[in-house]
Design an enzyme around this catalytic site. Structure first.
Site, PDB file in Angstrom:
ATOM      1  N   ARG A   1       0.871  -1.180   0.000  1.00 13.14           N
ATOM      2  CA  ARG A   1       0.000   0.000   0.000  1.00 13.14           C
ATOM      3  C   ARG A   1       0.903   1.224   0.000  1.00 13.14           C
ATOM      4  NH1 ARG A   1      -2.837   2.850   4.439  1.00 13.14           N
ATOM      5  NH2 ARG A   1      -4.778   3.804   3.664  1.00 13.14           N
TER       6      ARG A   1
ATOM      7  N   ASN B   1      -6.953   8.068   2.771  1.00 11.20           N
ATOM      8  CA  ASN B   1      -6.577   7.476   4.049  1.00 11.20           C
ATOM      9  C   ASN B   1      -7.391   8.081   5.191  1.00 11.20           C
ATOM     10  OD1 ASN B   1      -4.573   5.838   5.673  1.00 11.20           O
ATOM     11  ND2 ASN B   1      -4.274   7.861   6.592  1.00 11.20           N
ATOM     12  N   GLU B   2      -7.964   7.231   6.044  1.00  5.80           N
ATOM     13  CA  GLU B   2      -8.639   7.635   7.277  1.00  5.80           C
ATOM     14  C   GLU B   2      -9.385   8.962   7.095  1.00  5.80           C
ATOM     15  OE1 GLU B   2      -5.631   7.519  10.331  1.00  5.80           O
ATOM     16  OE2 GLU B   2      -5.171   5.403   9.946  1.00  5.80           O
TER      17      GLU B   2
ATOM     18  N   HIS C   1      -8.692  -0.003   9.896  1.00 10.04           N
ATOM     19  CA  HIS C   1      -7.361   0.140  10.482  1.00 10.04           C
ATOM     20  C   HIS C   1      -7.445  -0.266  11.945  1.00 10.04           C
ATOM     21  CE1 HIS C   1      -5.964   3.246   7.228  1.00 10.04           C
ATOM     22  NE2 HIS C   1      -6.392   2.096   6.729  1.00 10.04           N
TER      23      HIS C   1
ATOM     24  N   TYR D   1      -5.777  -0.419  15.453  1.00  8.20           N
ATOM     25  CA  TYR D   1      -4.788  -0.005  16.442  1.00  8.20           C
ATOM     26  C   TYR D   1      -5.413  -0.197  17.827  1.00  8.20           C
ATOM     27  CZ  TYR D   1      -2.107   1.786  12.493  1.00  8.20           C
ATOM     28  OH  TYR D   1      -1.389   1.886  11.321  1.00  8.20           O
TER      29      TYR D   1
ATOM     30  N   GLU E   1      -4.448  -1.234   7.688  1.00  6.92           N
ATOM     31  CA  GLU E   1      -3.317  -0.877   8.543  1.00  6.92           C
ATOM     32  C   GLU E   1      -3.508  -1.578   9.879  1.00  6.92           C
ATOM     33  OE1 GLU E   1      -2.509   3.202   9.344  1.00  6.92           O
ATOM     34  OE2 GLU E   1      -2.717   3.846   7.251  1.00  6.92           O
TER      35      GLU E   1
ATOM     36  N   TRP F   1       1.419  -1.687   9.050  1.00  3.50           N
ATOM     37  CA  TRP F   1       2.011  -0.339   9.038  1.00  3.50           C
ATOM     38  C   TRP F   1       3.296  -0.379   9.864  1.00  3.50           C
ATOM     39  CZ3 TRP F   1       0.580   4.090   6.486  1.00  3.50           C
ATOM     40  CH2 TRP F   1       1.335   5.229   6.787  1.00  3.50           C
TER      41      TRP F   1
END
Length: 463
Positions: free
Chosen positions: A85, A162-163, A229, A231, A258, A287
């Protein structure tokens, strides 16, 4: 992931939301009408040859480290990845990376036999991050570099932005994403489109999850992939299994675009992310390769872009259980010979005395199969079966069982599965039948249950 900042999390009430928010609406996802490149079929991503493709790769911050890109892509491929990516700048905060720049990146990905997911990073945290681009501006950027993408549908997936929302007015993501997809299709883009979640990509508000079906239906080609994503919001197995499982159950394609092994907003459960993605046939992109700043340098997979200096995170992602080395398969569009299932009759199976685990025959080629149940919900559950070769290499395997409680499959991946009433037969896919002595592979499924969910006794036969 933001390059210079690390704030991702807003967890208030998440546990309650996991219980109370209505799940995704199941849709009959049809393959895209445009057959030039990647398509989706249900929750599966298919390459241009119609073969299953499961992303196994990493993110690379090209727009900040352009001189590193050629060597980085070669190194990423050498470590086993099938996808990268690529971070691009659309001009609001970084870049813009013009058409010539984008074309060069695509050529380098193709030279390294890597599928290229291109993302416009300037949208990161819109609504909270000063200067962040809107999704409409991201579409303007993609149209401006369309000449670089035209004809590359077999090798490129277009990740709009992105985001694209922070934690402010995340509900606006729905209309903006639908409008962005509509504009890209009207402009003639035939690529698979990937859309990131709001809430700094982590969708703790479940805005993407609960509106995914309607967003998918907006795409006239039915060729949209959803990217979460993971996290600090995803720090428990329950949250990971619940989130990904709802997309699979709904028949919608999702990837972990990610994730990391640690983060300032919490400690993501990377082991469950990797195991669940493998069991469910879901792609993941760690990531990131190298060059992180702003206090999240620990997310570098290698130190100072040196492939010989894997960090602990890099070792885990590339070489650990369910990691890239063990599970990555190159896209068939690069012309590699795909393994085929042999026609040698399997040896007679031995019935397992312990429910959920098979026992191999005492001699010759053999395998064991271990049945496990992951997340469960009202009327359904997710399971996985790990097939392990015995003391000799095998070239194919067959797993069988009889459902003891009337369970029925709703979806399967990484195996060819047939059922007749309660009787189940699962055979290896073309790419995971050949196993070295002691090696293993995992296939997964979702199924319905009627309240009782007794584990079946499974058998495994190998050739």
């Amino acid at each position: 992931m933001r390059h210079r900042s690390s704030r991702h999390r807003l967890l208030g009430g998440l546990a309650a939301l996991l219980v109370t928010v209505t799940g995704l609406v199941t849709v009959a996802a049809q393959p895209a009408q445009a057959a030039a490149g990647f398509t989706v079929s249900g929750s599966r991503i298919l390459d241009a040859n119609g073969n299953n493709f499961v992303m196994r790769g990493v993110n690379h911050a090209h727009t900040w480290y352009q001189d590193r890109t050629p060597q980085a892509l070669a190194d990423i491929k050498a470590l086993g990845a099938n996808t990268v990516r690529i971070v691009l700048g659309s001009g609001q905060r970084w870049g813009p990376d013009n058409a010539a720049n984008v074309s060069a990146v695509i050529s380098q990905c193709k030279a390294n036999r890597l599928i290229c997911v291109l993302e416009a990073h300037d949208t990161t945290g819109y609504g909270e991050q000063a200067g962040a681009a809107t999704l409409a501006q991201a579409v303007d950027y993609w149209i401006s570099v369309k000449s670089a993408l035209a004809g590359q549908e077999r090798y490129v997936i277009l990740n709009i932005g992105n985001e694209p929302y922070g934690n402010t007015n995340a509900a606006g993501w729905v209309a903006d994403t639908k409008n962005a997809i509509t504009r890209l299709r009207a402009a003639g883009f035939e690529h698979s489109i990937m859309v990131d979640a709001p809430n700094w990509g982590q969708d703790w508000s479940f805005t993407m999850r609960d509106n995914a079906a309607s967003v998918f239906a907006t795409d006239p080609q039915r060729n949209t992939i959803f990217s979460i994503h993971m996290y600090g919001v995803f720090d428990t197995a329950a949250e990971i299994n619940d989130y990904l499982g709802r997309f699979v159950t709904a028949g919608l394609p999702v990837v972990v675009g990610e994730f990391g092994h640690n983060h300032s907003d919490g400690d993501p459960d990377e082991d469950t992310i990797l195991a669940t993605a493998q069991a469910r046939g879901i792609g993941y992109l760690g990531w990131s390769w190298s060059g992180n700043g702003g206090g999240v340098e620990y997310l570098d997979l290698v130190t100072n872009f040196n492939a010989a200096a894997l960090t602990s995170w890099g070792q885990r992602l590339f070489n650990g259980a369910n990691g890239i080395k063990a599970t990555s398969r190159e896209a068939s569009v690069f012309g590699g010979v795909q393994p085929t299932t042999p026609t040698t009759p399997p040896v007679s199976p031995t019935v397992s005395p312990t429910p959920g685990t098979s026992t191999p025959p005492p001699a010759g080629k053999s395998c064991t199969a271990t049945y496990t149940v992951g997340g469960q919900w009202g009327g359904g559950f997710q399971g996985a079966v790990t097939v392990k070769a015995g003391n000799a290499a095998i070239t194919s395997w067959t797993v069988t069982w009889t459902w003891p409680s009337g369970q029925r499959f709703t979806n399967t991946w990484n195996a060819t599965v047939t059922s007749s009433g309660d009787a189940v037969t699962a055979r290896n896919a073309p790419y995971n039948g050949s196993l070295a002595a002691g090696a293993s592979t995992t296939w997964g499924f979702t199924a319905s249950s009627t309240g009782t969910n007794t584990t079946p006794a499974v058998t495994c036969a190998a050739a």
